[in-house]
Design a protein around this motif. Structure first.
Motif, short mmCIF file in Angstrom:
data_model
loop_
_atom_site.label_atom_id
_atom_site.label_comp_id
_atom_site.label_asym_id
_atom_site.label_seq_id
_atom_site.Cartn_x
_atom_site.Cartn_y
_atom_site.Cartn_z
N VAL A 100 0.83 -1.20 0.00
CA VAL A 100 0.00 0.00 0.00
C VAL A 100 0.87 1.25 0.00
CG1 VAL A 100 -1.79 1.25 1.27
CG2 VAL A 100 -1.83 -1.24 1.22
N TRP A 101 1.91 1.25 0.80
CA TRP A 101 2.85 2.38 0.85
C TRP A 101 4.24 1.84 1.11
CZ3 TRP A 101 5.67 2.86 5.27
CH2 TRP A 101 5.14 2.30 6.45
N ALA A 102 5.24 2.58 0.70
CA ALA A 102 6.63 2.18 0.94
C ALA A 102 7.46 3.44 1.15
CB ALA A 102 7.18 1.39 -0.25
N GLN A 103 8.30 3.40 2.19
CA GLN A 103 9.23 4.49 2.49
C GLN A 103 10.56 3.86 2.88
OE1 GLN A 103 7.27 6.65 5.61
NE2 GLN A 103 6.15 7.94 4.18
N GLY A 104 11.50 3.88 1.97
CA GLY A 104 12.80 3.28 2.24
C GLY A 104 12.67 1.78 2.46
#
Length: 151
Positions: free
Chosen positions: A109-113
């Motif tokens: 759904v989301w990815a940060q690093g």
């Protein structure tokens, strides 16, 4: 004011649909491509991950940074790894978990690093029951720990 009227202090907003609890489970992840007809094809890539928190709707994991929103992957605990190549992997022998799940298909759904949030796709009743039990047990533990006076 009647009993049926609510004040702004009594209204509490929960932005999540499910209770989340801190749960650490090492899992192997496999990239799959899903066709329009529901078929899945293994695309050859794999990665190691560890859950940070979990709910009945999804989880947050840390990984090698290769995941992006929209990816469909399959996560497996040590008990569910069946690929011969994976059973020879050094990471396989370092996986320790008392929690046994069937393979989980998830969407990023989301990815940060190196962190990302996942939602389950077609969660089996077995996995739903195991995850529910784990999350509620951890949630109750967390509540007990916050209410007990520290000495």
């Amino acid at each position: 004011m009647t009993e049926l009227q609510e004040t702004s202090e009594s209204v509490m907003t929960n932005r999540r649909n499910f209770i989340r609890a801190k749960v650490a489970i090492k899992m192997c992840g496999f990239f799959f491509e899903e066709g329009d007809d529901g078929s899945r094809a293994y695309s050859g890539g794999c990665f190691m991950s560890k859950t940070l928190d979990m709910s009945e709707g999804g989880m947050q994991i840390i990984h090698n940074g290769s995941l992006k929103p929209g990816d469909i992957v399959e996560l497996r605990t040590k008990n569910a790894i069946t690929f011969p190549k994976c059973m020879k992997c050094d990471h396989y022998y370092n996986m320790r978990s008392k929690i046994e799940l069937q393979p989980l298909t998830v969407r990023i759904v989301w990815a940060q690093g190196s962190r990302c949030g996942l939602e389950y796709i077609r969660l089996s009743n077995f996995n739903r029951n195991v995850i529910s039990k784990i999350v509620w047990h951890k949630h109750i533990e967390e509540i007990k720990n916050t209410k007990e006076p520290k000495q």
